[in-house]
Scaffold this active site. Structure first.
Site, PDB file in Angstrom:
ATOM      1  N   LYS A 215       0.784  -1.240   0.000  1.00  0.00           N
ATOM      2  CA  LYS A 215       0.000   0.000   0.000  1.00  0.00           C
ATOM      3  C   LYS A 215       0.815   1.289   0.000  1.00  0.00           C
ATOM      4  O   LYS A 215       0.278   2.361  -0.307  1.00  0.00           O
ATOM      5  CB  LYS A 215      -0.925   0.028   1.238  1.00  0.00           C
ATOM      6  CG  LYS A 215      -2.070  -0.930   1.141  1.00  0.00           C
ATOM      7  CD  LYS A 215      -3.077  -0.470   0.105  1.00  0.00           C
ATOM      8  CE  LYS A 215      -3.964  -1.586  -0.376  1.00  0.00           C
ATOM      9  NZ  LYS A 215      -4.069  -1.715  -1.800  1.00  0.00           N
TER      10      LYS A 215
ATOM     11  N   TYR B 139      -7.099  -4.830  -1.521  1.00  0.00           N
ATOM     12  CA  TYR B 139      -5.810  -5.034  -2.202  1.00  0.00           C
ATOM     13  C   TYR B 139      -5.743  -4.249  -3.509  1.00  0.00           C
ATOM     14  O   TYR B 139      -4.733  -3.632  -3.827  1.00  0.00           O
ATOM     15  CB  TYR B 139      -5.598  -6.529  -2.466  1.00  0.00           C
ATOM     16  CG  TYR B 139      -4.185  -6.882  -2.874  1.00  0.00           C
ATOM     17  CD1 TYR B 139      -3.259  -7.319  -1.931  1.00  0.00           C
ATOM     18  CD2 TYR B 139      -3.770  -6.770  -4.205  1.00  0.00           C
ATOM     19  CE1 TYR B 139      -1.960  -7.638  -2.294  1.00  0.00           C
ATOM     20  CE2 TYR B 139      -2.466  -7.083  -4.577  1.00  0.00           C
ATOM     21  CZ  TYR B 139      -1.571  -7.522  -3.616  1.00  0.00           C
ATOM     22  OH  TYR B 139      -0.288  -7.823  -3.981  1.00  0.00           O
TER      23      TYR B 139
HETATM   24  C1  PHB Z   1       7.187  -6.197  -4.308  1.00  0.00           C
HETATM   25  O1  PHB Z   1       8.219  -5.615  -3.929  1.00  0.00           O
HETATM   26  O2  PHB Z   1       7.097  -6.669  -5.449  1.00  0.00           O
HETATM   27  C2  PHB Z   1       6.057  -6.384  -3.374  1.00  0.00           C
HETATM   28  C3  PHB Z   1       6.171  -5.973  -2.049  1.00  0.00           C
HETATM   29  C4  PHB Z   1       5.105  -6.153  -1.179  1.00  0.00           C
HETATM   30  C5  PHB Z   1       3.943  -6.733  -1.638  1.00  0.00           C
HETATM   31  C6  PHB Z   1       3.820  -7.123  -2.964  1.00  0.00           C
HETATM   32  C7  PHB Z   1       4.882  -6.939  -3.826  1.00  0.00           C
HETATM   33  O3  PHB Z   1       2.902  -6.949  -0.799  1.00  0.00           O
END
Ligand code: PHB
Ligand code: APR
Length: 389
Positions: free
Chosen positions: A296, A382
């Site tokens: 987020k 999300y």
């Molecule tokens: C990412 O760095 O790709 C990443 C980090 C946290 C998340 C999802 C993706 O919840």
């Protein structure tokens, strides 16, 4: 020097604010204490909500994002024996995009330097002053060591968690809300084709793991570790072994590759209220930090500056104060929603070491896998809730 909006910090929040104001005919100057190379090399998260993609595209920043970004239609939630897919379009009609924050920052800087408002790197000793009056200013030292004064109508504090703006807004009346978590993430970038079509959020008795990616040939993976853990103690082999254990599923295999970056990230929730004092407005990490589990941080920064840009346009073009007066409350409504969601994802997925907690987490994960309303609640948060809650 004089400008309408003095912007402190050239992270995604400050750069996008400058861009949105520029498109509405409002001048700004962006002051950044690091170098361009440093800002463009920082590796951060990589998931963009639909509204973030829409905002960047509408601001003329969508070309490379459309070409190189990867649209994702869901995530997997994994716990021993199960890898359950949440289908976002089916659950809530929205998707998300994988496109690194590093790339967003490069696109913003390129646009800014191509005929956009001034962007000054390597300034120092930046101080917002007289924010309670009608003509605030920013004092700073430029890259040549010359002391400068930037007179402004309004100042935006988009200087991240360590910048000087938050303390000024806090003054005597502000309040800080905080939670530190007893775990950290060890993150790696690897030259390995992703072995999954969607991100995998995995609960495991030995700790959480996340499988993400940056491109069809680069994977981004994370392991829950103790915050005191030293990166030197994690050889590449040890990292791959732990990832293989935590993502293990019959019939599926982890692909390995050369690790090109590794680091340990702390995890905290932090909210500073209010987000405004007089003519100084906070946005992004300057006002709040979320743990990365819900992806987020960047999206919240984009939501803040979208609201702030609308409010400043109304103030500076129409001389109406209604939107600046409600900015802090409206931004904080979304900040707290995302703070809750990030805390919820973090709490559901990380091993605390307590077996009672573990049973509750597994019960929650099974509920989401079995119940459409429970899955929809996760999917809506999300993929991003509406801008103005
Ligand atoms: C990412 O760095 O790709 C990443 C980090 C946290 C998340 C999802 C993706 O919840
Ligand atoms: N003077 C000028 N610039 C400063 C100062 C200062 N004293 N202190 C910090 N800065 C700059 C930082 O160098 C950085 O470039 O302010 C910028 C803040 O940018 P970010 O930390 O990236 O914060 P923000 O723009 O709010 O972006 C939101 O999303 O994924 C999350 O935490 C992640 O950075 C991310 C955030």
């Amino acid at each position: 020097m004089r400008t309408q909006v003095g912007i402190i910090g050239a992270g995604p929040a400050g750069l996008l604010l400058s861009r949105l104001l520029h498109l509405q005919g409002i001048d700004s100057v962006v002051l950044e204490n690091r170098s361009r190379d440093y800002v463009e090399a920082r590796i951060r998260a990589g998931i963009l909500e639909q509204h973030t993609v829409d905002t960047l595209t509408a601001a003329g920043l969508g070309d490379r994002l459309q070409r190189e970004g990867l649209e994702h239609r869901g995530i997997y939630l994994q716990y021993p024996g199960t890898r359950h897919k949440l289908d976002f379009p089916e659950l809530c009609g929205r998707t998300v995009w994988v496109y690194g924050q590093t790339e967003v920052t490069k696109d913003l800087i390129a646009a800014q330097l191509d005929g956009g408002p001034p962007l000054l790197f390597e300034v120092s000793d930046v101080r917002p002053e007289d924010v309670d009056g009608d003509s605030p200013r920013i004092r700073f030292t430029d890259a040549d060591g010359v002391e400068q004064v930037l007179e402004c109508d309004v100042i935006a504090g988009t200087d991240g968690f360590h910048g000087p703006s938050r303390a000024v807004v806090q003054g005597a009346a502000g309040r800080v809300w905080e939670r530190t978590y007893p775990y950290a993430w060890l993150g790696i970038l690897a030259d390995a084709a992703p072995a999954t079509d969607e991100l995998i959020y995995a609960w495991h008795p030995e700790g959480f793991a996340l499988y993400s990616m940056r491109s069809p040939s680069v994977s981004r993976l994370y392991l829950q570790v103790d915050p005191a853990e030293k990166i030197e103690d994690w050889s590449d082999d040890r990292i791959w072994e732990n990832l293989a254990t935590r993502f293990a599923l019959e019939g599926w295999e982890l692909t390995t590759g050369t690790i090109t970056e590794k680091s340990v990230l702390p995890m905290r929730s932090f909210v500073s209220t209010p987000m405004r004092r007089g003519r100084l407005f906070l946005a992004g990490d300057a006002a709040h930090i979320v743990p990365p589990t819900g992806a987020k941080g960047l999206n919240l920064a984009v939501a803040d500056v979208t609201l702030l840009a609308q409010a400043l346009v109304r103030l500076l073009h129409e001389k109406q104060t209604d939107l600046v007066d409600t900015y802090s409350d409206r931004a904080l409504a979304r900040v707290w929603r995302c703070t809750h969601f990030s805390w919820f994802m973090t709490s559901m997925l990380h091993r605390s070491g307590d077996d009672f907690d573990a049973e509750l987490q597994l019960s929650q994960l099974r509920r989401i896998a079995a119940s459409e309303p429970a899955a929809r609640e996760l999917a809506e948060n999300y993929t991003g809730l509406p801008l103005d809650l």
